[in-house]
Design an enzyme around this catalytic site. Structure first.
Site, PDB file in Angstrom:
ATOM      1  CE  LYS A  95      16.007  18.216 -15.178  1.00 46.98           C
ATOM      2  NZ  LYS A  95      17.276  18.731 -14.872  1.00 46.98           N
ATOM      3  CB  THR A  99      13.628  22.132  -9.860  1.00 46.38           C
ATOM      4  OG1 THR A  99      13.941  23.136  -8.451  1.00 46.38           O
ATOM      5  CG2 THR A  99      13.208  23.028 -10.779  1.00 46.38           C
ATOM      6  CB  SER A 119      14.989  16.593  -3.426  1.00 45.93           C
ATOM      7  OG  SER A 119      14.039  15.467  -3.368  1.00 45.93           O
ATOM      8  CG  LEU A 133      14.865   1.691   7.918  1.00 46.70           C
ATOM      9  CD1 LEU A 133      14.144   2.421   9.410  1.00 46.70           C
ATOM     10  CD2 LEU A 133      15.707   0.550   8.338  1.00 46.70           C
ATOM     11  N   GLY A 136      20.160  10.692   2.470  1.00 49.89           N
ATOM     12  CA  GLY A 136      19.321  11.721   2.520  1.00 49.89           C
ATOM     13  C   GLY A 136      19.197  12.439   1.150  1.00 49.89           C
ATOM     14  CG  HIS A 151       2.053  14.211   3.062  1.00 50.22           C
ATOM     15  ND1 HIS A 151       2.912  12.875   2.853  1.00 50.22           N
ATOM     16  CD2 HIS A 151       2.339  14.817   4.334  1.00 50.22           C
ATOM     17  CE1 HIS A 151       3.331  12.672   3.847  1.00 50.22           C
ATOM     18  NE2 HIS A 151       2.861  13.483   4.910  1.00 50.22           N
ATOM     19  CG  HIS A 157     -15.612  -4.088  18.763  1.00 54.57           C
ATOM     20  ND1 HIS A 157     -14.427  -4.212  19.420  1.00 54.57           N
ATOM     21  CD2 HIS A 157     -16.177  -5.092  18.863  1.00 54.57           C
ATOM     22  CE1 HIS A 157     -14.340  -5.490  19.702  1.00 54.57           C
ATOM     23  NE2 HIS A 157     -15.311  -6.025  19.505  1.00 54.57           N
TER      24      HIS A 157
END
Ligand code: FAD
Ligand code: NAI
Length: 471
Positions: free
Chosen positions: A37, A147, A149, A190, A277, A327, A450
């Site tokens: 949408k 859908t 969050s 953060l 959150g 992911h 290395h």
């Protein structure tokens, strides 16, 4: 009216969960539609999440580094100026390129992209209010809800995305605010605090808990992150809660007090970011019309095969259980198609990495020390600081460490926690090790090039069952 078009599978939502699932379904030869949408594919992640935030993190880091970290490297620079408009344009171009790329992949894999808001008419049919006007109705043997969050609102503060913002406002500010208060010292808090602090804002993070980083971050690592970010200029008020907000004037005022009660003060800022959150989003989907079960935290309830109580309706991504990560959504999307097509699918929830893209980055996979203690599991710890790593030394970027946790009896790796430049890339090796059930000795006996930062990873593994060579 014409008959509703029939599909093997319909994805509602074109975020990472929905678009990846749709591509996979197309590849599996299923007749597939994806309803979105927003007018753009890619969902939160591509449009207002992972991608734009990483663009700003990368470029604000460069700016900050040019301002503060070039002299000792033998680079004298002249007049350095921030061009915020151009920084935002660069971000928008990255986003546009990627969302267009997904549209191309839909065409390539024969997925029908339906631009509009979907809602269940009955258990097999979805009505779509098209973005360009009008309505259509389609029918699916299988329907996958993806859908996503939305930001959890902070009670008493109305979001206007200018003075009181969510992450969506934080990736689109038109000027650097003089002062910014961030409510919530989790990953969003953060990352965004880093961006705006680097660009010159006086940023204060208010976090309810005694530790930054949100759930999952190992306490040792969180402590180091706190120290390093504070050194970069971000102010922290840990163990502190916001009790009241007032955004009626030009300056937003926040009353805060110690989480345990007691000391009170009022913070003032031009911009307040709410980052406490995210919560599942499925508004307007009509779940109640067909009786799909939702729990008390708004998560759509599913079984091991992502099925709701109506078995041909499944759910993946942020709108159901588990970490809200792109992911994770992607893995579930592939698995759900495999369940639909073949009857089997799998996601290893014990090996999903987390990355915070600050500088240094913080990345982890598996369990942290507190989780192991709580579960009564005996473990060994091995760690290695980047100050003892040759590549970090040559890069003049030695903040951080790698920490391994492995089973005290079998040496099987239980968790890997990294703070350091490139931790987000390095954690892939830890994830692979965990997925394959490796021991810390397996990793330590694997030759690492290395000089690389990855040698710190190998030496931390070595320190878990034996001793590191270089520390
Ligand atoms: P979403 O991406 O939210 O997609 C859902 C889509 O469904 C939306 O586009 C929405 O418009 C659409 N939709 C909803 N209802 C309907 C309907 N009825 N009809 C049609 N379409 C509908 N994760 C990471 O792994 N790494 C990161 O670096 C990272 N950074 C982030 C930074 C920020 C600022 C934020 C907010 C999130 C970040 N995340 C990150 C989390 C990541 O964005 C989410 O985990 C991921 O987007 C979840 O994918 P999803 O497809 O489940 O949901
Ligand atoms: P979060 O759950 O990571 O952190 C929220 C923080 O706010 C917690 O530390 C919590 O203790 C604190 N908090 C809650 N209520 C509070 C209050 N009233 N006062 C003060 N502090 C309070 O949530 P966040 O940062 O909003 O991110 C949401 C989701 O987005 C996360 O689940 C994360 O997985 C995802 N995300 C992932 C990113 C990444 O992978 N790099 C980047 C950004 C987001």
């Amino acid at each position: 009216a014409s008959e509703a078009k029939d599909y093997d599978v319909i994805f509602i939502g074109g975020g990472v969960a929905g678009y990846v699932g749709a591509i996979k379904a197309g590849q599996e030869g299923l007749k597939t539609a994806c309803i979105e949408k927003r007018g753009m594919l890619g969902g939160t992640c591509l449009n207002v999440g992972c991608i734009p935030s990483k663009s700003l993190l990368n470029n604000s880091h460069l700016y900050h580094q040019i301002l503060h970290d070039t002299k000792k490297r033998g680079i004298d620079v002249g007049d350095v100026k921030l061009n915020l408009k151009q920084m935002m344009k660069a971000k928008d171009e990255s986003v546009a390129g990627l969302t267009k790329g997904v549209e191309f992949l839909f065409k390539k894999n024969g997925v029908d992209y339906i631009k509009g808001a979907g809602a269940f008419v009955n258990e097999h049919e979805v009505a779509v209010n098209l973005v360009d006007g009008g309505q259509t109705q389609i029918k699916g043997k299988n329907i996958v809800i993806a859908t996503g969050s939305e930001t959890t609102p902070f009670p008493g503060l109305t979001i206007d995305e200018k003075k009181v913002i969510t992450s969506t406002g934080a990736i689109a500010l038109e000027q650097v605010p003089k002062r910014m208060v961030v409510i919530g010292g989790g990953i969003i808090g953060l990352e965004m605090a880093s961006v705006w602090s680097r660009l010159g804002s006086d940023v204060t993070v208010v976090e309810f808990l005694g530790q930054i980083g949100g759930p999952g971050m190992d306490a040792d690592i969180a402590k180091q992150a706190h120290k390093i970010l504070a050194k970069q200029g971000i102010k922290f008020k840990l163990g502190t809660k916001v009790t009241k907000g007032d955004a009626s004037g030009d300056i937003v005022k926040l009353d805060v007090e110690a989480a345990k009660g007691g000391k009170q003060e009022t913070l003032e800022a031009e911009v307040v970011l709410c980052a406490i959150g995210r919560r599942p989003y499925h508004e307007g989907l009509g779940l109640e019309n067909i009786g799909v079960e939702v729990d008390e935290r708004k998560r759509i309830v599913i079984d091991q095969e992502y099925r709701t109580n109506i078995p041909h309706i499944r759910v993946v991504g942020d709108c159901t259980f588990g970490p809200m990560l792109a992911h994770k959504a992607e893995e579930e999307a592939v698995a759900v198609v495999e369940f639909i097509k073949h009857g089997t699918g799998h996601v290893n929830y014990g090996a999903i990495p987390s990355v915070m893209y600050t500088h240094p980055e913080v990345a982890w996979v598996g369990q942290n020390e507190k989780e192991l203690k709580d579960a009564g599991i005996k473990y060994n710890v091995g760690s290695f600081p980047f100050t003892a790593n040759s590549r970090a030394k040559t890069n003049l970027d030695t903040d951080g460490m790698v920490k391994f946790l492995s089973d005290a009896e079998t040496d099987r790796i239980l968790g890997v926690h990294i703070i350091g430049a490139n931790a987000g890339e390095m954690i892939a090796e830890g994830t692979l090790a965990l997925e394959y059930g490796a021991s810390s000795e397996d990793v330590a006996r694997t030759c690492h090039a290395h000089p690389t930062l990855a040698e710190a990873f190998k030496e931390a593994a070595m320190a878990t069952y034996s001793k590191a060579i270089h520390f």
